[in-house]
Design a protein around this motif. Structure first.
Motif, PDB file in Angstrom:
ATOM      1  N   GLY A 100       0.804  -1.222   0.000  1.00  0.00           N
ATOM      2  CA  GLY A 100       0.000   0.000   0.000  1.00  0.00           C
ATOM      3  C   GLY A 100       0.834   1.267   0.000  1.00  0.00           C
ATOM      4  O   GLY A 100       0.521   2.226  -0.716  1.00  0.00           O
ATOM      5  N   SER A 101       1.919   1.275   0.766  1.00  0.00           N
ATOM      6  CA  SER A 101       2.725   2.501   0.827  1.00  0.00           C
ATOM      7  C   SER A 101       3.481   2.729  -0.477  1.00  0.00           C
ATOM      8  O   SER A 101       3.570   3.867  -0.947  1.00  0.00           O
ATOM      9  CB  SER A 101       3.687   2.461   2.019  1.00  0.00           C
ATOM     10  N   PHE A 102       4.020   1.674  -1.084  1.00  0.00           N
ATOM     11  CA  PHE A 102       4.655   1.841  -2.397  1.00  0.00           C
ATOM     12  C   PHE A 102       3.631   2.305  -3.430  1.00  0.00           C
ATOM     13  O   PHE A 102       3.914   3.188  -4.243  1.00  0.00           O
ATOM     14  CB  PHE A 102       5.298   0.535  -2.879  1.00  0.00           C
ATOM     15  N   GLY A 103       2.459   1.721  -3.397  1.00  0.00           N
ATOM     16  CA  GLY A 103       1.405   2.138  -4.316  1.00  0.00           C
ATOM     17  C   GLY A 103       0.985   3.581  -4.090  1.00  0.00           C
ATOM     18  O   GLY A 103       0.735   4.327  -5.032  1.00  0.00           O
ATOM     19  N   ALA A 104       0.940   3.998  -2.821  1.00  0.00           N
ATOM     20  CA  ALA A 104       0.571   5.386  -2.509  1.00  0.00           C
ATOM     21  C   ALA A 104       1.620   6.359  -3.036  1.00  0.00           C
ATOM     22  O   ALA A 104       1.274   7.439  -3.525  1.00  0.00           O
ATOM     23  CB  ALA A 104       0.398   5.546  -1.001  1.00  0.00           C
ATOM     24  N   PHE A 105       2.906   5.977  -2.958  1.00  0.00           N
ATOM     25  CA  PHE A 105       3.963   6.840  -3.510  1.00  0.00           C
ATOM     26  C   PHE A 105       3.736   7.109  -4.997  1.00  0.00           C
ATOM     27  O   PHE A 105       4.021   8.190  -5.491  1.00  0.00           O
ATOM     28  CB  PHE A 105       5.341   6.201  -3.341  1.00  0.00           C
ATOM     29  N   TYR A 106       3.253   6.107  -5.685  1.00  0.00           N
ATOM     30  CA  TYR A 106       3.020   6.248  -7.127  1.00  0.00           C
ATOM     31  C   TYR A 106       1.978   7.334  -7.423  1.00  0.00           C
ATOM     32  O   TYR A 106       2.076   8.034  -8.425  1.00  0.00           O
ATOM     33  CB  TYR A 106       2.579   4.905  -7.711  1.00  0.00           C
ATOM     34  N   PHE A 107       0.988   7.459  -6.546  1.00  0.00           N
ATOM     35  CA  PHE A 107      -0.119   8.389  -6.791  1.00  0.00           C
ATOM     36  C   PHE A 107      -0.014   9.722  -6.045  1.00  0.00           C
ATOM     37  O   PHE A 107      -0.857  10.587  -6.229  1.00  0.00           O
ATOM     38  CB  PHE A 107      -1.450   7.717  -6.425  1.00  0.00           C
ATOM     39  N   VAL A 108       0.996   9.891  -5.202  1.00  0.00           N
ATOM     40  CA  VAL A 108       1.127  11.112  -4.393  1.00  0.00           C
ATOM     41  C   VAL A 108       1.348  12.331  -5.287  1.00  0.00           C
ATOM     42  O   VAL A 108       2.141  12.290  -6.223  1.00  0.00           O
ATOM     43  CB  VAL A 108       2.301  10.960  -3.397  1.00  0.00           C
ATOM     44  N   THR A 109       0.616  13.408  -4.977  1.00  0.00           N
ATOM     45  CA  THR A 109       0.767  14.650  -5.748  1.00  0.00           C
ATOM     46  C   THR A 109       1.083  15.855  -4.869  1.00  0.00           C
ATOM     47  O   THR A 109       1.468  16.893  -5.384  1.00  0.00           O
ATOM     48  CB  THR A 109      -0.507  14.944  -6.558  1.00  0.00           C
ATOM     49  N   THR A 110       0.907  15.738  -3.540  1.00  0.00           N
ATOM     50  CA  THR A 110       1.193  16.875  -2.659  1.00  0.00           C
ATOM     51  C   THR A 110       2.294  16.508  -1.673  1.00  0.00           C
ATOM     52  O   THR A 110       2.483  15.336  -1.318  1.00  0.00           O
ATOM     53  CB  THR A 110      -0.063  17.299  -1.876  1.00  0.00           C
ATOM     54  N   LEU A 157       4.940   6.415   7.097  1.00  0.00           N
ATOM     55  CA  LEU A 157       4.341   5.085   7.173  1.00  0.00           C
ATOM     56  C   LEU A 157       5.280   4.043   6.557  1.00  0.00           C
ATOM     57  O   LEU A 157       5.517   2.982   7.145  1.00  0.00           O
ATOM     58  CB  LEU A 157       2.991   5.066   6.456  1.00  0.00           C
ATOM     59  N   HIS A 158       5.825   4.367   5.405  1.00  0.00           N
ATOM     60  CA  HIS A 158       6.707   3.426   4.719  1.00  0.00           C
ATOM     61  C   HIS A 158       7.991   3.169   5.521  1.00  0.00           C
ATOM     62  O   HIS A 158       8.441   2.025   5.611  1.00  0.00           O
ATOM     63  CB  HIS A 158       7.054   3.939   3.324  1.00  0.00           C
ATOM     64  N   SER A 159       8.551   4.200   6.119  1.00  0.00           N
ATOM     65  CA  SER A 159       9.767   3.997   6.906  1.00  0.00           C
ATOM     66  C   SER A 159       9.489   3.169   8.155  1.00  0.00           C
ATOM     67  O   SER A 159      10.316   2.344   8.562  1.00  0.00           O
ATOM     68  CB  SER A 159      10.405   5.331   7.271  1.00  0.00           C
ATOM     69  N   LEU A 160       8.333   3.350   8.754  1.00  0.00           N
ATOM     70  CA  LEU A 160       7.958   2.540   9.911  1.00  0.00           C
ATOM     71  C   LEU A 160       7.828   1.069   9.524  1.00  0.00           C
ATOM     72  O   LEU A 160       8.355   0.180  10.203  1.00  0.00           O
ATOM     73  CB  LEU A 160       6.642   3.051  10.508  1.00  0.00           C
ATOM     74  N   ILE A 188       9.393   8.774 -13.665  1.00  0.00           N
ATOM     75  CA  ILE A 188       9.902   8.975 -12.303  1.00  0.00           C
ATOM     76  C   ILE A 188       9.129   8.162 -11.254  1.00  0.00           C
ATOM     77  O   ILE A 188       9.734   7.533 -10.407  1.00  0.00           O
ATOM     78  CB  ILE A 188       9.912  10.476 -11.933  1.00  0.00           C
ATOM     79  N   PRO A 189       7.800   8.097 -11.270  1.00  0.00           N
ATOM     80  CA  PRO A 189       7.102   7.321 -10.237  1.00  0.00           C
ATOM     81  C   PRO A 189       7.061   5.808 -10.500  1.00  0.00           C
ATOM     82  O   PRO A 189       6.618   5.048  -9.652  1.00  0.00           O
ATOM     83  CB  PRO A 189       5.691   7.898 -10.221  1.00  0.00           C
ATOM     84  N   LEU A 190       7.550   5.362 -11.646  1.00  0.00           N
ATOM     85  CA  LEU A 190       7.474   3.935 -11.993  1.00  0.00           C
ATOM     86  C   LEU A 190       8.198   3.010 -11.000  1.00  0.00           C
ATOM     87  O   LEU A 190       7.698   1.912 -10.724  1.00  0.00           O
ATOM     88  CB  LEU A 190       7.978   3.717 -13.413  1.00  0.00           C
ATOM     89  N   PRO A 191       9.350   3.390 -10.425  1.00  0.00           N
ATOM     90  CA  PRO A 191       9.982   2.495  -9.442  1.00  0.00           C
ATOM     91  C   PRO A 191       9.089   2.181  -8.239  1.00  0.00           C
ATOM     92  O   PRO A 191       9.180   1.099  -7.666  1.00  0.00           O
ATOM     93  CB  PRO A 191      11.230   3.265  -9.010  1.00  0.00           C
ATOM     94  N   PHE A 192       8.216   3.121  -7.880  1.00  0.00           N
ATOM     95  CA  PHE A 192       7.312   2.855  -6.761  1.00  0.00           C
ATOM     96  C   PHE A 192       6.274   1.801  -7.129  1.00  0.00           C
ATOM     97  O   PHE A 192       5.897   0.970  -6.310  1.00  0.00           O
ATOM     98  CB  PHE A 192       6.627   4.145  -6.306  1.00  0.00           C
ATOM     99  N   LEU A 193       5.832   1.826  -8.354  1.00  0.00           N
ATOM    100  CA  LEU A 193       4.912   0.787  -8.826  1.00  0.00           C
ATOM    101  C   LEU A 193       5.617  -0.566  -8.844  1.00  0.00           C
ATOM    102  O   LEU A 193       5.043  -1.582  -8.447  1.00  0.00           O
ATOM    103  CB  LEU A 193       4.380   1.161 -10.212  1.00  0.00           C
ATOM    104  N   GLY A 194       6.880  -0.568  -9.282  1.00  0.00           N
ATOM    105  CA  GLY A 194       7.677  -1.799  -9.260  1.00  0.00           C
ATOM    106  C   GLY A 194       7.890  -2.300  -7.843  1.00  0.00           C
ATOM    107  O   GLY A 194       7.816  -3.505  -7.577  1.00  0.00           O
ATOM    108  N   GLY A 195       8.158  -1.371  -6.923  1.00  0.00           N
ATOM    109  CA  GLY A 195       8.317  -1.752  -5.521  1.00  0.00           C
ATOM    110  C   GLY A 195       7.046  -2.341  -4.945  1.00  0.00           C
ATOM    111  O   GLY A 195       7.086  -3.294  -4.165  1.00  0.00           O
ATOM    112  N   SER A 196       5.908  -1.788  -5.350  1.00  0.00           N
ATOM    113  CA  SER A 196       4.625  -2.318  -4.900  1.00  0.00           C
ATOM    114  C   SER A 196       4.411  -3.735  -5.420  1.00  0.00           C
ATOM    115  O   SER A 196       3.923  -4.603  -4.697  1.00  0.00           O
ATOM    116  CB  SER A 196       3.494  -1.399  -5.354  1.00  0.00           C
TER     117      SER A 196
END
Length: 123
Positions: free
Chosen positions: A16-26, A36-39, A91-99
């Motif tokens: 979920g956190s990797f997926g959220a990184f992909y969609f984050v805009t703010t 959350l991801h670091s925790l 740029i956000p593609l690695p987060f999708l890969g991580g997810s």
């Protein structure tokens, strides 16, 4: 919770956190997702080490920890290479890969969760 349940939950939240990184805009949402991801990320390695140490006898614990460290080192080499290659496409593609990879780990952790821990000799 127990190590097995916590590992499964950790991988699920990592997906979920990797997926959220992909969609984050703010920026504020990015900070919240980062915390959350670091925790979650802080739990993965100690949980894996604890489960591995319980799976082998006392004589083999050093060997299994060494093998685990070797795989971790491979991940530290291959992960940035793969992530960098993906980032050249978007740029956000690695987060999708991580997810996706965290999702595979989640599915594999479900097999561990269903299997009772037992002692085996690694070598």
């Amino acid at each position: 919770f127990g190590e097995q349940k916590l590992l499964v939950a950790t991988f699920l939240v990592a997906v979920g956190s990797f997926g959220a990184f992909y969609f984050v805009t703010t920026f504020i949402v990015f900070i919240i997702v980062s915390m959350l991801h670091s925790l979650v990320n802080a739990f993965v390695n100690p949980l894996l080490q604890a489960l591995l140490s319980k799976e082998v006898d006392a004589k083999s614990q050093g060997a299994i920890m060494g093998i685990s460290a070797s795989y971790l080192s491979l991940g530290f080499i291959l992960g940035p290479l793969l992530g960098g290659a993906m980032a050249t496409m978007s740029i956000p593609l690695p987060f999708l890969g991580g997810s996706l990879i965290a999702g595979i780990c989640f599915l594999l952790s479900l097999k561990i969760y269903k299997k009772p821990l037992h002692k085996v000799t690694a070598f």
